[in-house]
Scaffold this motif. Structure first.
Motif, mmCIF file in Angstrom:
data_model
loop_
_atom_site.group_PDB
_atom_site.id
_atom_site.type_symbol
_atom_site.label_atom_id
_atom_site.label_comp_id
_atom_site.label_asym_id
_atom_site.label_seq_id
_atom_site.Cartn_x
_atom_site.Cartn_y
_atom_site.Cartn_z
ATOM 1 N N GLN A 109 -33.652 -4.898 24.197
ATOM 2 C CA GLN A 109 -32.539 -4.885 25.361
ATOM 3 C C GLN A 109 -31.425 -5.946 25.008
ATOM 4 O OE1 GLN A 109 -34.567 -5.778 28.851
ATOM 5 N NE2 GLN A 109 -35.798 -3.879 28.933
ATOM 6 N N TRP A 110 -31.652 -6.688 24.070
ATOM 7 C CA TRP A 110 -30.451 -7.722 23.631
ATOM 8 C C TRP A 110 -29.306 -6.908 23.117
ATOM 9 C CZ3 TRP A 110 -28.815 -8.490 18.860
ATOM 10 C CH2 TRP A 110 -29.710 -7.927 17.866
ATOM 11 N N GLU A 114 -25.466 -7.022 24.289
ATOM 12 C CA GLU A 114 -24.431 -7.224 23.488
ATOM 13 C C GLU A 114 -23.667 -6.264 23.132
ATOM 14 O OE1 GLU A 114 -23.682 -10.587 22.449
ATOM 15 O OE2 GLU A 114 -25.489 -11.126 23.620
ATOM 16 N N ARG A 115 -24.076 -5.013 22.953
ATOM 17 C CA ARG A 115 -23.180 -3.973 22.778
ATOM 18 C C ARG A 115 -22.042 -3.834 24.135
ATOM 19 N NH1 ARG A 115 -26.830 0.166 21.857
ATOM 20 N NH2 ARG A 115 -26.808 -0.358 19.580
ATOM 21 N N ASN A 116 -22.638 -4.046 25.275
ATOM 22 C CA ASN A 116 -21.721 -3.841 26.366
ATOM 23 C C ASN A 116 -20.942 -5.136 26.515
ATOM 24 O OD1 ASN A 116 -23.066 -1.522 27.171
ATOM 25 N ND2 ASN A 116 -24.443 -2.518 28.520
ATOM 26 N N ARG A 117 -21.477 -6.380 26.077
ATOM 27 C CA ARG A 117 -20.679 -7.500 26.073
ATOM 28 C C ARG A 117 -19.182 -7.484 25.095
ATOM 29 N NH1 ARG A 117 -23.955 -12.321 25.280
ATOM 30 N NH2 ARG A 117 -24.562 -11.939 27.437
ATOM 31 N N PHE A 118 -19.536 -6.953 23.808
ATOM 32 C CA PHE A 118 -18.561 -6.606 22.740
ATOM 33 C C PHE A 118 -17.646 -5.777 23.294
ATOM 34 C CE2 PHE A 118 -17.415 -4.231 19.046
ATOM 35 C CZ PHE A 118 -16.643 -5.070 18.265
ATOM 36 N N THR A 119 -18.201 -4.656 23.946
ATOM 37 C CA THR A 119 -17.055 -3.329 24.245
ATOM 38 C C THR A 119 -16.247 -4.014 25.250
ATOM 39 O OG1 THR A 119 -18.541 -1.826 23.551
ATOM 40 C CG2 THR A 119 -16.952 -1.187 25.113
#
Length: 137
Positions: A109-110, A114-119
């Protein structure tokens, strides 16, 4: 699974596990590998390719990874028993399948967070109005 003994571990076993990791995880991994070897060739090839991908890009912790690998071998054993074609297991995009599969496990899930945070950060930096939420709380 065998019940664990209530007896304390010897100092040797404590030291060994400190150096190598839990012996129970190693036993589970050997059982997993034995189950993979029992699969029909095409399922075994697909399972080994998936395992290789997960070893490089999947979750790294022992217990969480073992739960995921055991679920994968269950999936392949059931698919082989049912005669499910390999492509029906993975769909058109095998990477999409494995990413969705990994996201179901706490260690995976990390990556989604992280993918959402980066985007979101890139969208904010570009001055775009985003409705995505950073899951940083």
């Amino acid at each position: 699974m065998a019940a664990q003994s209530n007896e304390p571990k010897s100092r040797y076993l404590q030291y060994l596990e400190m150096v190598t990791g839990p012996l129970e995880d190693k036993r589970r991994y050997r059982q997993y590998k034995a189950r993979i070897k029992q699969l029909p060739q095409n399922y075994r090839t697909a399972a080994e390719a998936l395992e290789r991908y997960l070893m490089l890009l999947g979750p790294a912790d022992g217990a969480g990874a073992m739960a995921m690998y055991e679920d994968l071998v269950d999936l392949f054993e059931q698919s082989a028993a049912d005669g499910t074609p390999i492509r029906d297991i993975f769909g058109e995009d095998p990477v999409e399948f494995v990413e969705a599969f990994v996201a179901n496990y706490p260690a995976g899930q990390w990556r989604s967070r992280e993918r959402n945070r980066f985007t979101s950060a890139i969208e904010r930096a570009a001055g775009e109005d985003t409705t995505r939420q950073d899951r940083t709380e």
